[in-house]
Design an enzyme around this catalytic site. Structure first.
Site, PDB file in Angstrom:
ATOM      1  N   ARG A  58     -80.521 -26.634  47.829  1.00  0.00           N
ATOM      2  CA  ARG A  58     -79.104 -26.531  48.170  1.00  0.00           C
ATOM      3  C   ARG A  58     -78.864 -26.663  49.668  1.00  0.00           C
ATOM      4  O   ARG A  58     -77.772 -27.024  50.093  1.00  0.00           O
ATOM      5  CB  ARG A  58     -78.542 -25.205  47.633  1.00  0.00           C
ATOM      6  CG  ARG A  58     -77.061 -25.023  47.828  1.00  0.00           C
ATOM      7  CD  ARG A  58     -76.462 -24.101  46.766  1.00  0.00           C
ATOM      8  NE  ARG A  58     -77.045 -22.791  46.765  1.00  0.00           N
ATOM      9  CZ  ARG A  58     -76.606 -21.755  47.503  1.00  0.00           C
ATOM     10  NH1 ARG A  58     -75.593 -21.932  48.322  1.00  0.00           N
ATOM     11  NH2 ARG A  58     -77.173 -20.580  47.411  1.00  0.00           N
ATOM     12  N   TYR A 111     -51.973 -33.705  52.477  1.00  0.00           N
ATOM     13  CA  TYR A 111     -52.438 -34.165  51.170  1.00  0.00           C
ATOM     14  C   TYR A 111     -52.030 -33.136  50.113  1.00  0.00           C
ATOM     15  O   TYR A 111     -52.215 -31.926  50.309  1.00  0.00           O
ATOM     16  CB  TYR A 111     -53.947 -34.310  51.267  1.00  0.00           C
ATOM     17  CG  TYR A 111     -54.720 -34.743  50.064  1.00  0.00           C
ATOM     18  CD1 TYR A 111     -54.335 -35.827  49.288  1.00  0.00           C
ATOM     19  CD2 TYR A 111     -55.911 -34.082  49.730  1.00  0.00           C
ATOM     20  CE1 TYR A 111     -55.088 -36.231  48.209  1.00  0.00           C
ATOM     21  CE2 TYR A 111     -56.679 -34.480  48.654  1.00  0.00           C
ATOM     22  CZ  TYR A 111     -56.264 -35.555  47.888  1.00  0.00           C
ATOM     23  OH  TYR A 111     -57.016 -35.956  46.818  1.00  0.00           O
ATOM     24  N   ASP A 183     -57.757 -33.224  59.027  1.00  0.00           N
ATOM     25  CA  ASP A 183     -58.154 -34.167  57.991  1.00  0.00           C
ATOM     26  C   ASP A 183     -58.127 -35.549  58.638  1.00  0.00           C
ATOM     27  O   ASP A 183     -57.070 -36.131  58.858  1.00  0.00           O
ATOM     28  CB  ASP A 183     -57.197 -34.097  56.800  1.00  0.00           C
ATOM     29  CG  ASP A 183     -57.631 -34.997  55.639  1.00  0.00           C
ATOM     30  OD1 ASP A 183     -58.376 -35.968  55.887  1.00  0.00           O
ATOM     31  OD2 ASP A 183     -57.205 -34.744  54.498  1.00  0.00           O
ATOM     32  N   LYS A 208     -63.552 -42.005  50.368  1.00  0.00           N
ATOM     33  CA  LYS A 208     -62.698 -43.121  50.733  1.00  0.00           C
ATOM     34  C   LYS A 208     -63.498 -44.193  51.487  1.00  0.00           C
ATOM     35  O   LYS A 208     -64.355 -44.841  50.916  1.00  0.00           O
ATOM     36  CB  LYS A 208     -61.514 -42.613  51.554  1.00  0.00           C
ATOM     37  CG  LYS A 208     -60.745 -41.453  50.914  1.00  0.00           C
ATOM     38  CD  LYS A 208     -60.026 -41.839  49.645  1.00  0.00           C
ATOM     39  CE  LYS A 208     -58.950 -40.855  49.224  1.00  0.00           C
ATOM     40  NZ  LYS A 208     -59.407 -39.515  48.846  1.00  0.00           N
TER      41      LYS A 208
END
Length: 398
Positions: A58, A111, A183, A208
């Protein structure tokens, strides 16, 4: 080490031989358990678990470490945390720096899932959110409270595309020791340098443009020295980890990010200027055009644009918009962007997503993502769409 040009860094970042093992690309290293040769070896790895050292799956493998190195080199900061999607990067970055009783400032054009996180999750944790006008500038001072812990920016904003005055907002926030998060997905790691403009934590939906092929979900949060230890450790404690296979594809996408963005930008500007002359269009909301709020900040702070922008129509209704959208050949409808394909979505009521600022637009909005197709084919597709759109509206007027 001599500073490299951006296009060179895009190719070479994250390719240290300790990660690549002399291969061109870092191999995919899948692991949950890491095994040790001795107690001393295990203790040494445990003592280095804060660093890029194999300790537990992890925490990451060489595949993850290589990509994290690349993001830090391209975007700045000192460390990069990885998440299974962009929304996870946003929510976990905020959670890493708030506690019950805190207050955060959230840009009103954020967003939509970011707004939902504030209104449905943070509120139940006793964290208050105040939404602010993206163009507030110096006025942000009036909204800061003694318990304000985070100022969250998104520039350009989702859908409405306002470009914020990031340096001014960050300077004022830092006067009150507030953590500034951005962001930065629209700009990608290469068109806006967040740490040169006062940002503490830069967030990417790597889904994206970084991945660039619409086939991986991934998020990143890159932090400066002030915030890195807290972001890294709290994100780990909240169980955030990513697949090495997805990270490998993101690293592959990163290598072509520069050339892809240049083509997205070229295609989008061609179409944005064409749309600006259409009778159906009230105005185009593309940061590189003067018709977009904050265009002056785009010119000052950004190195380039991309394929995503919006436009406001002079008129329209649900039936006309449906006729436009349903018949598109090259534009698809889908809730993402940043891939090689062109996308289109309509929004008839942008004010349903706003609380601090209301937009008095002439008509509904369209959001376009311009892909890598020939722009003349895309223009013909839009032209036929407008013909269907006008046919419905003209019929209704008869």
């Amino acid at each position: 080490m001599e500073k490299k040009a951006l296009d060179t860094s895009i190719v070479t970042a994250g390719r240290s031989k300790k990660w690549t093992q002399k291969l061109v690309n870092p191999p995919v290293s899948r692991a949950s358990t890491i095994v040790f040769d001795s107690v001393a070896d295990m203790k040494a790895s445990a003592s280095k678990r804060m660093d890029k050292a194999l300790f537990y799956g992890r925490r990451g493998t060489n595949t993850h470490f290589a990509f994290q190195d690349a993001m830090v080199e391209l975007e700045g900061g000192v460390g990069c945390a990885l998440y299974p999607c962009g929304t996870a990067a946003i929510s976990n970055a905020i959670l890493s720096f708030v506690k019950t009783g805190d207050h955060i400032l959230m840009v009103d054009g954020a967003y939509e899932p970011t707004r939902d996180f504030c209104d449905k999750i943070l509120v139940n944790m006793g964290v208050e959110t105040t939404y602010y006008d993206p163009m507030i500038g110096e006025g942000i001072r009036d909204l800061i409270k003694p318990n304000t812990s985070v100022l969250f920016l998104e520039s350009p904003c989702s859908i409405t595309m306002e470009v914020q005055d990031v340096p001014t907002l960050a300077r004022i926030a830092h006067e009150q020791d507030i953590v500034v998060m951005l962001d930065n997905t629209w700009a990608s790691p290469i068109n806006f340098q967040p740490f040169d403009h006062g940002v503490d934590i830069s967030i990417q939906a790597a889904t994206k443009y970084i991945v660039g092929h619409s086939d991986v979900m991934l998020g990143t949060a890159t932090a400066n020295a002030r915030c890195w230890d807290q972001l890294r450790e709290n994100s780990y404690l909240m169980g955030q980890c990513t697949s090495p296979d997805d990270v490998y594809l993101a690293m592959r996408g990163l290598r072509t990010l520069g050339v892809r963005l240049k083509q997205h930008e070229k295609n989008a500007l061609r179409i944005a200027h064409w749309l600006a002359e259409r009778n159906e269009v009230d105005h185009v909301r593309h940061p590189a055009l003067s018709s977009c709020d904050g265009h002056e900040f785009f010119k000052r702070d950004f190195k380039g644009s991309n394929g995503l922008f919006s436009l406001v129509l002079n008129r329209g209704n649900t039936e006309a918009l449906t006729a436009l959208l349903d018949g598109m050949e090259h534009f698809s409808m889908g809730y993402s962007w940043g891939g090689f394909e062109s996308l289109i979505l309509a929004n008839e009521n942008i004010n349903s997503l706003r609380t601090a600022t209301k937009k008095d637009f002439a008509g509904p909005m369209l959001r376009l993502h311009i892909g890598l197709e020939d722009p003349e084919d895309l223009i013909r597709d839009l032209e036929r769409g407008f013909e269907r759109f006008n046919a419905v509206l003209n019929r209704d007027q008869m």
